[in-house]
Design a protein around this motif. Sequence first.
Motif, PDB file in Angstrom:
ATOM      1  N   ALA A 399       0.720  -1.100   0.031  1.00 43.87           N
ATOM      2  CA  ALA A 399       0.011   0.206   0.163  1.00 43.87           C
ATOM      3  C   ALA A 399       0.955   1.196  -0.115  1.00 43.87           C
ATOM      4  O   ALA A 399       0.611   2.085  -0.461  1.00 43.87           O
ATOM      5  N   HIS A 415     -15.345   1.368   0.148  1.00 40.32           N
ATOM      6  CA  HIS A 415     -13.925   2.141   0.352  1.00 40.32           C
ATOM      7  C   HIS A 415     -13.439   1.715   1.813  1.00 40.32           C
ATOM      8  O   HIS A 415     -13.878   1.464   2.935  1.00 40.32           O
ATOM      9  N   TRP A 428      -9.079   3.653  -0.981  1.00 49.03           N
ATOM     10  CA  TRP A 428      -9.094   2.480  -1.806  1.00 49.03           C
ATOM     11  C   TRP A 428     -10.514   2.244  -2.022  1.00 49.03           C
ATOM     12  O   TRP A 428     -11.457   2.144  -1.233  1.00 49.03           O
ATOM     13  N   ASP A 429     -10.729   1.821  -3.569  1.00 49.20           N
ATOM     14  CA  ASP A 429     -12.017   1.196  -3.821  1.00 49.20           C
ATOM     15  C   ASP A 429     -11.973  -0.140  -3.696  1.00 49.20           C
ATOM     16  O   ASP A 429     -10.937  -0.745  -4.566  1.00 49.20           O
ATOM     17  N   VAL A 430     -12.454  -0.889  -2.529  1.00 48.97           N
ATOM     18  CA  VAL A 430     -12.264  -2.305  -2.657  1.00 48.97           C
ATOM     19  C   VAL A 430     -13.198  -3.059  -3.098  1.00 48.97           C
ATOM     20  O   VAL A 430     -13.689  -4.259  -2.860  1.00 48.97           O
ATOM     21  N   ALA A 434      -8.362  -3.647  -5.414  1.00 48.01           N
ATOM     22  CA  ALA A 434      -8.050  -2.549  -4.608  1.00 48.01           C
ATOM     23  C   ALA A 434      -7.576  -1.443  -5.428  1.00 48.01           C
ATOM     24  O   ALA A 434      -6.506  -1.585  -6.046  1.00 48.01           O
ATOM     25  N   GLN A 435      -8.015  -0.453  -5.742  1.00 49.15           N
ATOM     26  CA  GLN A 435      -8.023   0.812  -6.587  1.00 49.15           C
ATOM     27  C   GLN A 435      -7.795   2.171  -5.638  1.00 49.15           C
ATOM     28  O   GLN A 435      -8.755   2.381  -5.110  1.00 49.15           O
ATOM     29  N   LYS A 436      -6.678   2.664  -5.694  1.00 43.88           N
ATOM     30  CA  LYS A 436      -6.596   4.063  -4.979  1.00 43.88           C
ATOM     31  C   LYS A 436      -7.228   4.869  -5.912  1.00 43.88           C
ATOM     32  O   LYS A 436      -6.958   5.394  -6.980  1.00 43.88           O
TER      33      LYS A 436
END
Length: 707
Positions: A399, A415, A428-430, A434-436
Amino acid sequence: MSASPRLAWELIERIISESGDDTETIYSLSLTCRQLRPRSLCHMVADVDIRTRKQVTAFRDFLEAYPQFCHFVCSIRADPTTFMPFPLLNILPNVISIEWSASMREYHRVGLSLPLRVLTCYHKFGTNVTSLSLYSLSFKTWQELCRVLLAFTAVKELRCEGLEVESRAINGAALEQRLRSQGLKLRTINIADGVPEAVTKLLFELAQSTVERLALHVYNITSLSSDLLCEKWPELLTLTLNLKVFPRSNGDDNGIEASIIILKGFRPPRLDEVTVEIQSTVGNLLLWIGSDERNLHLCSELDQTLLSYRRPQLLPFGHRRTRSWRKGLWSEELGQYFPRLRERGSLQFASSADIALGHDELVTSLVYCPDGSRLATASMDCTIILWNSDGQLVHEWVAHTRAVYSLAFSPDSRHLASGYADGKIAVWDVSQGAQKIATLEGHTKLVNHCAWSPDGTLIASASRDKTVRLWDTPTFQQLHLLKVSTNDFVPVVYFSSNGRWLVSPSSRRCYVWDIASGAMYKDFCIAEGDDNGDQAVIDEENEEDEDVGTWCCATALNLQGTRFATGYPGGSVRIWDAQTGQCLVVSRMHMDRVFRVAFSLDGARLLSTAWDGTAKIWDASSGAMILSLEGHTEGIRAACFSPCGKYIASASFDKTERLWRTEDGSCMGTFSEHKAWVMHIAFSTDGKTLSSGAHDGTVVIRHMGLL
C-alpha cells in the motif's frame, strides 16, 4: 501412547530430524510417546546453550549420570568466561561447533583474557572443532585475540560479529607473527557487523589463500575494499556482501555503492557465486529507494553489475523470512527496481516454514467492514490484506513505502481508508480488488487512527503531529483542521452515532468537536487525579511535567455517543459523560496497566483488560464490577464483546485467545494457533466469525459455529 504409532517409523524419524532445531517441538514429541523419547532427547542435547557456571556444573553432572548422551552433543554456545573446557570437551568427542558470546552484563565492560591453562585445554581437547563463532566479545589486548585463534588448530569456519580489541599491545607482535607463520586453514570466513578493520585485514592475510566462501559486511568505501580487491583469493568460490539501507540516506551511507565498486573490480579466478544481502525491513528498503532518484540509479546499476557473474543472487530482505506464498508479491514489487535479476530468477527471498496466513511483520490494524463480508488487516510490512467471510485471502497489495498504521471501512463497505507512518492517508475502492482513488495529505507525522462518519461524507484522522483533521469524501479535500489546546497528540477519533460530534481523546484531555462548524464544543481533563478519585486540574503550561502514571492509556466511546471510558497505568477505570465532561464512575479493580476498554453494543456494559492478565465486565451506569475473567497467564492486549453481547473474546501476550460467556464468565475455549503475542481481536458485525492478528504477522479467522 502404548501401541506402535500409525505412521511409519521412518516418517516419524524424518519428522524428528527436521524438527531438530525446534526444542519446543522436540520436547512435545518426547512427551507424546515413550518410544520417541530416546531419539527426541538426543536431539535436545545436540545443541547446548550454557551461560553460567551453575549451568556448566549441572550439564557436567547430567553427562556423568547419562554418559550415553555424550556422543550426541555437537554444538556448544557459551560465555567463554564461565565455560571451562575441561573436563567437558574431553568427554564430548563429537563437538564440532563452538559459539562464544558474552552475556549482556559483561559486554563492553571487562576485556576478555582467558588463562593459559584454559586455552591449552581448547588446544588439546578441541581438535575436532571445525566451526568457531565469536559474537559480542571485547578482547583485552590484540595478544588475547591471537591466543584464541591459535588455540583452535582445526577450525575451517570462522564467524565474527561485534568484536572489540581494547589495546594493541607491543608484546602481541610475537604471537601475531606466530599466527602468521602457522596460518589458518580456513575455508569459510563470515565477518558481520561491528568487527574492527584491523581484525578483518589480519584474517584476510592469514587465510586468503585457502578461503572458499567469504561473507563480508559492507558499510562504505574504505581502505578495506582496496585490500579486498588487490588480493588474489585463488580458492574463492562464493562471495556474500551484507549491507544495510537507512531511510532518507544516499548510497554513500549504506554500502550499496561500495558493493557495486567491489563487484566491478573483484575477479578471483574461481569466483562463481555472488550474493548481495540487504539487511532491511520492507518499509526501510522501499522508503530508501523512493527517497532519492540517485538511489533508483544505484538499484539499476547493482541489477546490471550482479549479472556479470555466472551465479548472481540478490536477497532484498537478507535472511528476514517471508511467507512462501508471498514471494510473488515481493518479486513483483521489487522487480520494478531489479528487473534483470527478477527475469533471471536471481531475485530471492528467504522462506518461512510457518504455513499460517498473514503478513510478514506486526499486524497494526484489523477491522471488519460494516456488512461483515470482508476483513482488512494492515502491517508494518507496508501491506494490506483483504479476507472474505470464509477466511480466504481475497487480495493483498503493497500500500505504501511506509508502515500502515490504521484502517477504516466506509459505511457502505465499498471504500477503505489507510493511514501511514509519513502522515498520508490513502482511500481505496475495494469493491473489486483495490484501486487507489485518493491520497489525503496534510498531516506531517504518523497517522494513528482514521474513521468514517456514519453517513460516509467525512473522514476524521488523528496524527502524532498533534492535530485532528476532517476530510470531505465527495471531494477528498480537507474540511477542518482541529488543533488541540495542549502539547499532546490525539491517538484516536470517534464519531457519535448521529454524526454531530467528533470525540478526540488525548492522554490528558478529551476534546468534543461540533462537526458542522469545526468548533470545539467541550474540552475536559481526563488525566487521573489523587487516590480519592477527584478529577485532576492540570496547569496547561506545566503539563509536560505531569506524572505519566496519571495519563490515560485506553479509551472508548459507546455507540450512542453518551458515555466515554478511560483506563490508566495504575489499573483504574473511569466512565465520563461525553457531553458534559463529568466523571460518573471511578473504579480501581485492576492491579496493573489497563490496555483496553470497550463498550457492549447496547452501551450497558463496559469491558476492561489489563497487564495483570484479567478482563473485567462492568455495569456502565453504576461502575459495579459484574465479572472478572481470569485464565490468561500474561497481560491481555485486546478484547471485545460479540455483537449479540453473549460472548467476550480476549487476546493476550501469552500467545493465546480465549472465548468467554458474559452470563457467568466461564471460558468456552482457549485457542493457541498464534506463535507470538496476539495484538488484535474482533468479531464480524454479524457475529459469525472471530479474527485475530499477532505480532509475527499471522492472521487467524474462525467460524463461530465451529468453536
